[in-house]
Design a protein around this motif. Structure first.
Motif, PDB file in Angstrom:
ATOM      1  N   HIS A  66       0.854  -1.191   0.000  1.00 35.41           N
ATOM      2  CA  HIS A  66       0.000   0.000   0.000  1.00 35.41           C
ATOM      3  C   HIS A  66       0.892   1.244   0.000  1.00 35.41           C
ATOM      4  N   SER A 109      -2.763  -0.066  -5.013  1.00 39.23           N
ATOM      5  CA  SER A 109      -2.185  -1.166  -4.242  1.00 39.23           C
ATOM      6  C   SER A 109      -1.669  -2.246  -5.195  1.00 39.23           C
ATOM      7  N   GLU A 133      -7.961  -4.154   0.404  1.00 41.26           N
ATOM      8  CA  GLU A 133      -7.810  -5.223   1.383  1.00 41.26           C
ATOM      9  C   GLU A 133      -7.104  -6.431   0.764  1.00 41.26           C
ATOM     10  N   SER A 191      -9.189 -12.687   0.446  1.00 44.47           N
ATOM     11  CA  SER A 191      -9.270 -13.951   1.181  1.00 44.47           C
ATOM     12  C   SER A 191      -9.343 -15.138   0.229  1.00 44.47           C
ATOM     13  N   THR A 204     -13.363  -8.284  -6.983  1.00 38.61           N
ATOM     14  CA  THR A 204     -13.080  -7.322  -5.917  1.00 38.61           C
ATOM     15  C   THR A 204     -12.242  -6.142  -6.395  1.00 38.61           C
TER      16      THR A 204
END
Length: 220
Positions: free
Chosen positions: A140, A149, A184, A187, A197
């Motif tokens: 980041h 990112s 983020e 996952s 995402t």
């Protein structure tokens, strides 16, 4: 041809026409026109083929779409990936961010170039299952105006990578970029999950790209 008597009293002029009657000139002109037409057709076909190989919307062309700072980070990750893979093969584990920085491996080492290129703060996330061993190196930027990112995905057993129709064609590492500077850590590490995402794969396209073709088949 000129004819005359020895006393010069008779004079006759005969004009002899060229035997070719301009045929050779017309053939040369025709050959030139055919050459121009053939060259033009080849150029049009090449341009059409290049247009058909445009980068899909879920990928980013490193040399066309990245800024200078982002391209520097991408090059660093792409260079570091083989060394990280060799470390994993030798040690059985993924090197930490601190280890990579201590070994002076960009873009993890915090030098002047690191600061210019966004001062990325890196973290490592390891995902282990019975059939794959994945490491995610996510960065980041401290200066969001420079970059989004970045994520380096290391795939130890990419043949069994989950979620791909033809996983055997996958490289052992991939670089992805998210527009958000605070994206983020995902996952789920499948192509479709990352795309959903907001992540986009960064590719250094060189001619015919077999990876793109494989993933296009998966996306269909």
């Amino acid at each position: 041809m000129i004819m005359g008597s020895k006393h010069g009293r008779m004079r006759c002029e005969v004009v002899v026409q060229p035997s070719g009657s301009g045929t050779e000139s017309r053939l040369v002109l025709l050959a030139a026109l055919l050459t121009i037409l053939i060259c033009g057709a080849v150029i049009m076909l090449r341009n059409t083929a290049a247009t058909a190989k445009e980068v899909p919307g879920w990928q980013i062309d490193a040399f066309e779409d990245l800024g200078a700072e982002e391209l520097a980070v991408f090059n660093g990750l792409y260079t570091a990936a083989p060394e990280i893979e060799m470390f994993h093969e030798d040690e059985g584990d993924w090197p930490s961010v601190d280890q990579l920085a201590a070994d002076f491996i960009p873009p993890f080492m915090q030098d002047a170039a690191w600061e210019i290129n966004g001062a990325m703060g890196w973290s490592r996330t390891i995902i282990s299952t019975h059939d794959k061993h994945i490491a995610l190196y996510v960065g980041h930027p401290a200066t969001p105006s420079v970059s989004g990112s970045f994520m380096l995905v290391m795939l130890h057993d990419h043949v069994k990578k989950e979620g791909n129709a033809n996983a055997s064609a996958h490289a052992p590492y991939e670089v992805w970029l998210h527009q958000s500077p605070v994206a983020e850590v995902p996952s789920a590490v499948t192509d479709q999950a990352l795309i959903n995402t907001g992540w986009r794969e960064v590719v250094a396209r060189k001619g015919s790209d077999e990876t793109r073709q494989t993933k296009e088949e998966f996306m269909q």
